[in-house]
Design a protein around this motif. Structure first.
Motif, PDB file in Angstrom:
ATOM      1  N   LEU A 105     -44.512   3.890  20.312  1.00  0.00           N
ATOM      2  CA  LEU A 105     -44.202   2.514  20.682  1.00  0.00           C
ATOM      3  C   LEU A 105     -42.789   2.396  21.255  1.00  0.00           C
ATOM      4  CD1 LEU A 105     -45.823   0.731  17.615  1.00  0.00           C
ATOM      5  CD2 LEU A 105     -46.647   0.679  19.971  1.00  0.00           C
ATOM      6  N   HIS A 106     -41.848   3.129  20.671  1.00  0.00           N
ATOM      7  CA  HIS A 106     -40.464   3.056  21.153  1.00  0.00           C
ATOM      8  C   HIS A 106     -40.324   3.677  22.539  1.00  0.00           C
ATOM      9  CE1 HIS A 106     -36.038   3.033  20.925  1.00  0.00           C
ATOM     10  NE2 HIS A 106     -36.110   4.220  21.513  1.00  0.00           N
ATOM     11  N   ASN A 107     -40.949   4.835  22.727  1.00  0.00           N
ATOM     12  CA  ASN A 107     -40.786   5.567  23.987  1.00  0.00           C
ATOM     13  C   ASN A 107     -41.824   5.199  25.043  1.00  0.00           C
ATOM     14  OD1 ASN A 107     -38.535   7.626  23.390  1.00  0.00           O
ATOM     15  ND2 ASN A 107     -39.911   7.938  21.647  1.00  0.00           N
ATOM     16  N   GLU A 108     -42.799   4.374  24.648  1.00  0.00           N
ATOM     17  CA  GLU A 108     -43.876   3.971  25.552  1.00  0.00           C
ATOM     18  C   GLU A 108     -44.547   5.202  26.174  1.00  0.00           C
ATOM     19  OE1 GLU A 108     -42.165   1.195  28.317  1.00  0.00           O
ATOM     20  OE2 GLU A 108     -42.104  -0.418  26.829  1.00  0.00           O
ATOM     21  N   LYS A 109     -44.861   6.158  25.292  1.00  0.00           N
ATOM     22  CA  LYS A 109     -45.498   7.407  25.719  1.00  0.00           C
ATOM     23  C   LYS A 109     -46.744   7.663  24.871  1.00  0.00           C
ATOM     24  CE  LYS A 109     -41.532  10.100  27.426  1.00  0.00           C
ATOM     25  NZ  LYS A 109     -40.785  11.381  27.247  1.00  0.00           N
ATOM     26  N   GLU A 110     -47.614   8.502  25.416  1.00  0.00           N
ATOM     27  CA  GLU A 110     -48.785   8.942  24.670  1.00  0.00           C
ATOM     28  C   GLU A 110     -48.372  10.005  23.662  1.00  0.00           C
ATOM     29  OE1 GLU A 110     -51.507   8.588  23.073  1.00  0.00           O
ATOM     30  OE2 GLU A 110     -52.713   8.103  24.855  1.00  0.00           O
ATOM     31  N   ASN A 111     -49.123  10.131  22.596  1.00  0.00           N
ATOM     32  CA  ASN A 111     -48.900  11.155  21.588  1.00  0.00           C
ATOM     33  C   ASN A 111     -49.039  12.544  22.231  1.00  0.00           C
ATOM     34  OD1 ASN A 111     -49.090  12.954  19.434  1.00  0.00           O
ATOM     35  ND2 ASN A 111     -50.892  12.000  18.528  1.00  0.00           N
ATOM     36  N   SER A 126     -32.113   9.403  14.981  1.00  0.00           N
ATOM     37  CA  SER A 126     -33.334   8.615  14.827  1.00  0.00           C
ATOM     38  C   SER A 126     -34.550   9.477  15.136  1.00  0.00           C
ATOM     39  CB  SER A 126     -33.322   7.401  15.758  1.00  0.00           C
ATOM     40  OG  SER A 126     -34.573   6.733  15.721  1.00  0.00           O
ATOM     41  N   ILE A 127     -35.673   9.151  14.480  1.00  0.00           N
ATOM     42  CA  ILE A 127     -36.905   9.893  14.739  1.00  0.00           C
ATOM     43  C   ILE A 127     -37.413   9.651  16.154  1.00  0.00           C
ATOM     44  CG2 ILE A 127     -37.596   9.876  12.315  1.00  0.00           C
ATOM     45  CD1 ILE A 127     -39.651   7.674  13.079  1.00  0.00           C
ATOM     46  N   VAL A 128     -37.019   8.553  16.772  1.00  0.00           N
ATOM     47  CA  VAL A 128     -37.530   8.243  18.117  1.00  0.00           C
ATOM     48  C   VAL A 128     -36.979   9.189  19.171  1.00  0.00           C
ATOM     49  CG1 VAL A 128     -37.867   5.816  17.534  1.00  0.00           C
ATOM     50  CG2 VAL A 128     -35.731   6.522  18.629  1.00  0.00           C
ATOM     51  N   HIS A 129     -35.980  10.020  18.804  1.00  0.00           N
ATOM     52  CA  HIS A 129     -35.397  10.976  19.754  1.00  0.00           C
ATOM     53  C   HIS A 129     -36.051  12.355  19.678  1.00  0.00           C
ATOM     54  CE1 HIS A 129     -32.505   7.966  20.711  1.00  0.00           C
ATOM     55  NE2 HIS A 129     -31.900   8.010  19.542  1.00  0.00           N
ATOM     56  N   MET A 130     -37.128  12.456  18.905  1.00  0.00           N
ATOM     57  CA  MET A 130     -37.856  13.722  18.896  1.00  0.00           C
ATOM     58  C   MET A 130     -38.346  14.055  20.303  1.00  0.00           C
ATOM     59  SD  MET A 130     -41.597  14.673  17.501  1.00  0.00           S
ATOM     60  CE  MET A 130     -42.189  13.998  19.030  1.00  0.00           C
TER      61      MET A 130
END
Length: 429
Positions: free
Chosen positions: A195-201, A135-139
């Motif tokens: 949004l998935h990781n609740e982190k800033e860019n 998944s892209i959310v694991h970058m």
């Protein structure tokens, strides 16, 4: 030391002299523009390129975009499209592949042409993570930095990097809502990850580290437009304007603190009555940085002819002060562009750029149109072919419907207005 450092120190470099000659400007004009952040000359220490000046007082430039997709991966075709884009008159090229061997294809493209080549490193970072972890959310943040540096070493010398997407921007997006959603792949990738990781860019949160990487490899930063509208009804909304504010702040910091060359990217789908306002807003907010307009498409119903829809918006953009246009092909919204689409996209955007320059620089940009007008009045067909943007096309159309009278064309035949008047009256200057 970067070219910006040299410019701030009063030094005129060889690159500035070359661009000045190409543009018909004094080298000092180019130096001042780079020092102030109003002009960029994308460069790279890794390959020889055809230098291209972009910015205030210079001719409007056209970028062509290519790249394999997850559905169609043809390395040789991408190289052929790159060569065709350069031959058609593109000033720069962006290799935006999301399928196949990222680095292998991009290296072949860079080796095949002399143009500046741009990229979007986060595509590689996110898609690598999707293939590796599902998944892209694991970058990871390191995936971003690795992709950026790896691509820079290939000779990719300007990069669209989505620095302006932060949590405030996403709050604006959610609060306002959209008819057309997000059309930017980079914007969609980064927003989903945040949004998935609740982190800033990371590109915003660690902007200083990003600048250090770009400075080391002399890469021109193009602040990505991840919140651009994908429908004209979403144009100039809160998310787009908020991203512009952040990108403008990042652009100023990159230029002032790190001596980076910076381009600011602009919106995609914009109704005609908002085009000039968007250009002036971008210029004012960014302090006059070179402005890269993605299109714009001024209507959403031109599928199959979106290159024409874009030409209308692009000419208005260039006339209002836009410096750099990203072409759109007939395949936009429908399919991966083929070779002919690329050529058609470049030629159409080159016309739009010239039309805009006729308004921005009437004292010089209209000279070629005057020459064409005189050639037509004299029925000088060879001169007309030479002056046309696409001489081969102009000649082939006339030859395909050859007239009985070689001086005229089959539109009017024996009743050519020019022949009638020129025979009776001397109206030519």
């Amino acid at each position: 030391m970067t070219i910006v450092t040299d410019a701030k120190n009063g030094k005129i470099t060889e690159e500035m002299k070359i661009v000045a000659k190409n543009e018909g400007k004094d080298p000092e004009f180019i130096r001042r523009g780079i020092a102030a952040g109003r002009i960029v000359i994308p460069m790279t220490p890794y390959r020889d390129i055809k230098l291209c000046g972009i910015g205030e007082g210079l001719k409007t430039k056209v970028n062509a975009s290519i790249g394999a997709s997850s559905d169609i991966v043809d390395e040789e075709m991408e190289v052929a499209k790159a060569k065709a884009a350069e031959a058609a008159g593109a000033d720069t090229l962006m290799e935006l592949g999301t399928g196949g061997d990222f680095l292998g294809i991009r290296k072949k493209v860079c080796d095949a042409i002399s143009l500046s080549v741009g990229s979007v490193p986060l595509y590689q970072a996110f898609i690598t993570a999707a293939k590796r972890d599902g998944s892209i959310v694991h970058m990871t943040e390191d995936d971003l930095w690795y992709a950026t540096e790896e691509q820079a070493k290939l000779g990719t010398n300007f990069m669209a990097i989505h620095t302006g997407i932060n949590n405030i921007v996403l709050d604006r997006l959610k609060a306002h809502g959209r008819y057309g959603g997000l059309c930017s792949r980079g914007g969609a990738f980064m927003s989903t990850w945040m949004l998935h990781n609740e982190k800033e860019n990371p590109l915003y949160a660690q902007f200083d580290y990003l600048c250090e990487i770009l400075k080391e490899h002399e890469v021109t930063l193009s602040t990505g437009n991840g919140m651009r509208a994908g429908a004209v009804h979403d144009a100039t909304d809160r998310a787009q304007v908020q991203e512009l504010i952040i990108n403008s702040e990042c652009a100023q910091k990159a230029h002032d603190k790190y001596d980076l060359q910076v381009i600011v990217e602009g919106p995609g789908h914009v109704p005609l009555d908002q085009v000039e306002m968007n250009v002036k807003l971008m210029k004012a907010m960014s302090g006059g940085k070179p402005f890269y307009m993605l299109g714009p498409l001024v209507s959403d119903i031109g599928a199959g002819r979106d290159h024409i829809v874009t030409a209308i918006g692009a000419s208005a953009s260039a006339a209002a002060g836009c410096d750099f246009l990203c072409y759109v092909t007939p395949a936009e919204h429908l399919a991966l562009p083929n070779l002919q689409d690329v050529v058609e996209g470049v030629k159409t955007s080159k016309i739009a750029a010239h039309v805009g320059d006729m308004v921005k620089y009437p004292e010089t940009a209209r000279d070629i149109d005057l020459a064409m007008g005189r050639a037509r009045a004299k029925l000088d067909w060879e001169a007309q072919y030479k002056l046309a943007l696409d001489p081969e096309l102009a000649r082939s159309i006339r030859d395909s419907r050859a007239p009985g009278d070689e001086d005229a064309c089959t539109m009017c035949g024996d009743f050519c207005a020019l022949k009638i008047v020129n025979k009776s009256y001397n109206l030519l200057k």
